[in-house]
Design an enzyme around this catalytic site. Sequence first.
Site, PDB file in Angstrom:
ATOM      1  N   LYS A  51       0.842  -1.203   0.000  1.00  0.00           N
ATOM      2  CA  LYS A  51       0.000   0.000   0.000  1.00  0.00           C
ATOM      3  C   LYS A  51       0.875   1.249   0.000  1.00  0.00           C
ATOM      4  CE  LYS A  51      -3.996   1.949   2.502  1.00  0.00           C
ATOM      5  NZ  LYS A  51      -4.884   1.791   3.666  1.00  0.00           N
ATOM      6  N   SER A 126      -9.729   1.942   2.798  1.00  0.00           N
ATOM      7  CA  SER A 126      -8.844   2.667   1.895  1.00  0.00           C
ATOM      8  C   SER A 126      -7.840   1.774   1.179  1.00  0.00           C
ATOM      9  CB  SER A 126      -8.094   3.732   2.693  1.00  0.00           C
ATOM     10  OG  SER A 126      -7.267   3.135   3.690  1.00  0.00           O
ATOM     11  N   SER A 150     -10.141  -0.514   7.053  1.00  0.00           N
ATOM     12  CA  SER A 150      -9.568  -0.309   5.725  1.00  0.00           C
ATOM     13  C   SER A 150      -8.861  -1.514   5.131  1.00  0.00           C
ATOM     14  CB  SER A 150      -8.594   0.885   5.747  1.00  0.00           C
ATOM     15  OG  SER A 150      -9.300   2.088   5.904  1.00  0.00           O
TER      16      SER A 150
END
Length: 446
Positions: A51, A126, A150
Amino acid sequence: MPTLQDALKLDIDGIKALKNTLKEKIKASSLNAYIGEVQDYDNALLPIAIKDNINVKGWEITCGSNILQGYIAPYNATAIENLLKSSFAPFGRTNMDEFAMGSTTASSFYGRTLNPKNLNKVPGGSSGGSAAAVAGGIALAALGSDTGGSIRQPASFCGCVGLKPTYGRVSRYGLVAYSSSLDQIGPITQNVTDCAILYDAIAGYDKMDSTSANIESQSTFKNLNPNTQMTIAILPELLKDADANVQNAYQKTIDILSKNGHRIVEKEMLDTSYIISAYYVICTAEASSNLARFDGVRYGNRAKDIGNLKELYLKTRSQGFGDEVKRRILLGSFVLSSGYYDAYYIKAQKVRTLIARQYNMILQDCDAILSPVAPSVAFGFEDCKTPLQMYLEDIYTIGINLAGLPALSLPVDEDEGLPIGMQLIGKAFSEQTLLDLALNLENTLK
């Protein structure tokens, strides 16, 4: 795409061939799960997607934001160092909601990521890029971060397994902070066994993180036992906020666990409206403080045609941050301001203590809690709701972060091709229990 467990059997030539195949698939993919050119940190180690808010030395790190364009990470996050010690290496940056603030991966500077199960639906957020990459067959596995769901929500929307570890179990050193008391790095994988392998690789004490838990690490993968009989708490009251397909999947999961010999008990939890209120007060307050450092002086982009220091701050932050980030900074600054600190922030911290106490009371006589991950399946981009409605998407996940507990999401059903995930919540540092129970459920569903 081979599983992580199978890929561990590959020799160097096999790993190189796998990476070449991945690069070709990523180029051909329309998901927008990766951002920038796919970089390979070590060609002899298995590739793990990372990420875009986790530092990898020498790579650009932008948190999906305009304000950090061009910023190069000067060091590795501890989670990355741990990966390198365990036969894994970073392989490409995945898309995310800007500064991890969102539930759709549509607020990214790089554009929205698509759900591989249905390109018209959101992948969740996210960590939507990480989940979409794994579900779309363009990543063996990935790392994400979880502040209020997330990892678990995108894993649920895309049909992956996602684990939010106990707070302090995985070092936050090198993770760009959104809400420091809630953030946690965790794995997103194809199945439960892979989840245990990747979790083992990144977990452990770190002296560089003052919140890291100094406890001995044990291999959850080697100790996996899907046959352990457990007591599982269910929360029927929570289902009033969920769509019918989620309610049906919840009941189906309860029936499977009961048939597998697990004991099911009903429990009650604090009204979700209190949990949502406390969470958004705390996380926005911490975000306003953490994001103050992005001012055009030290990091990334700086606005041009500046007359003075005040103008530098104002223009850089106005041009660099997206709408959702600005909204949360404003809300956080408000609740921390003079006259409102006691009324909002202190009260929210008291509610947080109450939430943690309630979870701990339930888990005193239960091994795990079964809960939905989200009130609905993945929704369309055109259905993106008002900010307040989007915040309500997190009703089942945020309480776990407030309590600092571990939780694992896995797919249990589908509705018109869209995955439905359920989460298992455990006591602090009981990741082994959750993985054992999840493997039991996964084996039955297969």
